[in-house]
Design an enzyme around this catalytic site. Structure first.
Site, PDB file in Angstrom:
ATOM      1  N   THR A   1       0.922  -1.451  -0.095  1.00  0.00           N
ATOM      2  CA  THR A   1      -0.094  -0.087   0.195  1.00  0.00           C
ATOM      3  C   THR A   1       0.874   1.349  -0.073  1.00  0.00           C
ATOM      4  OG1 THR A   1      -1.506   1.265   1.553  1.00  0.00           O
ATOM      5  CG2 THR A   1      -0.282  -0.274   2.496  1.00  0.00           C
TER       6      THR A   1
ATOM      7  N   TYR B   1      -1.810   0.196  10.098  1.00  0.00           N
ATOM      8  CA  TYR B   1      -2.094  -0.315   8.894  1.00  0.00           C
ATOM      9  C   TYR B   1      -0.982  -0.287   7.847  1.00  0.00           C
ATOM     10  CZ  TYR B   1      -3.623  -0.929   4.080  1.00  0.00           C
ATOM     11  OH  TYR B   1      -3.639  -1.328   2.675  1.00  0.00           O
TER      12      TYR B   1
END
Ligand code: UDP
Length: 324
Positions: free
Chosen positions: A118, A142
């Site tokens: 990501t 995250y």
């Protein structure tokens, strides 16, 4: 003989688009998914095994008997605000489960691995558009859970000769242009899904999280990539690995950013609905601007995106959302 590919998280949003494309191309596919956010109906090709990656004994048996040429690892938790409230879930589902999977692959001598990473690994990038060699400095659990996994993958690659491609996704949006798949996660907090659900009347208003960022209109800027173009990025990465390509890391975005306000205005245009919008405080963990420099994947893997158009992205998402 068709090449065999295992897809973890193949019943989820991005994974299911990838499985559909792999199926069209004639790959022999096995999806592993615990269906926590995925759906059986979304697996349009190959076989589905409903199992949690934490169940390493079962996962190893499944992988061993399928004996894949490659594994594409999508299964993960992906909501930034949730990761701040429940970091253990993120380190377990994203980092620990990935390590478990990599251990199994090294024991079974399976050498090709594609990882869903990501743009959150960059944190607040100093230079935008951001290139793959920018420093990794994630600002939420995250992003950290994904960065740690990237580092583990590199170490395992160095030690045991695993070949990998890490794809750093920017903001994934839109739905299958044929209308068979789309974002189906009920609690989705993503901007485009939220905007469309608000247009549909599922929420009384859409909140803009922060209007005081250092950006032209004060709202955050993101690079929205159509989910089918992202699925195709996995196909080119897979072909490269299966044809002796080298391990590498690539950004997946279009190289163009839109502000939250711009997205809302396109969503209103596409839906024809002037839904209510209110301005709220910043959401913790949001970098002001994330835009990909995507020249590397275009050059090295010859990735050719087809849907680089925010209106088209939102249109496909709207067609999907209306049916739900
Ligand atoms: N956002 C917003 N309202 C919402 C959802 C998101 O203003 O209801 C903003 C969010 O703060 C961020 C951008 O839209 O700046 C994209 O957020 P999203 O959750 O879609 O993806 P992320 O960038 O967090 O992965």
């Amino acid at each position: 003989m068709a090449q065999r590919v295992i897809v973890t998280g193949g019943a989820g949003y991005i994974g299911s688009h990838c499985v559909k494309r792999l199926g069209k191309l004639g790959y022999h596919i096995l999806t592993i998914d615990n269906l926590s956010n995925g759906n059986k109906w979304a697996v349009l090709s190959g076989e589905l095994k409903v199992v949690d990656l934490a169940d390493t004994v079962t996962v190893k048996e499944i992988i061993s008997s399928f004996n894949p040429h490659a594994v594409i690892h999508f299964a993960a938790s992906i909501i930034v605000p949730e990761s701040l409230q429940n970091p253990i879930k993120y380190y377990k589902n994203n980092t620990e489960n990935s390590l478990n999977l990599l251990k199994i692959l090294s024991e079974l001598n399976i050498k090709n691995f594609i990882f869903s990473s990501t743009a959150a690994v960059y944190g607040i990038p100093e230079i935008v558009p951001v290139t793959e060699d920018a420093p990794l400095n994630p600002i939420n659990p995250y992003g950290r859970s994904k960065m740690m996994t990237e580092l583990i993958i590199q170490d395992i690659s160095n030690a045991y000769g695993l070949k990998y491609t890490s794809l750093r996704y920017f903001n994934v949006a839109g739905a299958d242009p044929e209308g068979k798949l789309g974002q189906a996660y009920r609690e989705s907090t993503h901007l485009i899904t939220r905007a469309l659900k608000t247009a549909k009347g599922e929420f009384p208003y859409l909140e803009i999280y922060g209007t005081d960022y250092q950006t032209p209109d004060g709202t955050c800027i993101r690079d929205y990539i159509h989910v089918s173009d992202l699925a195709e990025a996995h196909i080119v990465a897979l072909n490269s690995l299966l044809n002796n390509g080298e391990s590498d890391v690539f950004n997946c975005g279009y190289g163009h950013g839109y502000s939250v306000k711009e997205v809302i205005s396109v969503a209103k245009k596409v839906t024809g609905i002037d839904f209510k919008v209110i301005e709220s405080d910043r959401r913790p963990g949001d970098p002001p601007q994330l835009i990909a420099d995507c020249s590397k994947i275009k050059k090295k893997l010859n990735w050719q995106p087809r849907y680089n158009d925010l209106e088209f992205i939102i249109k496909t998402a709207w067609e999907w959302e209306k049916k739900r």
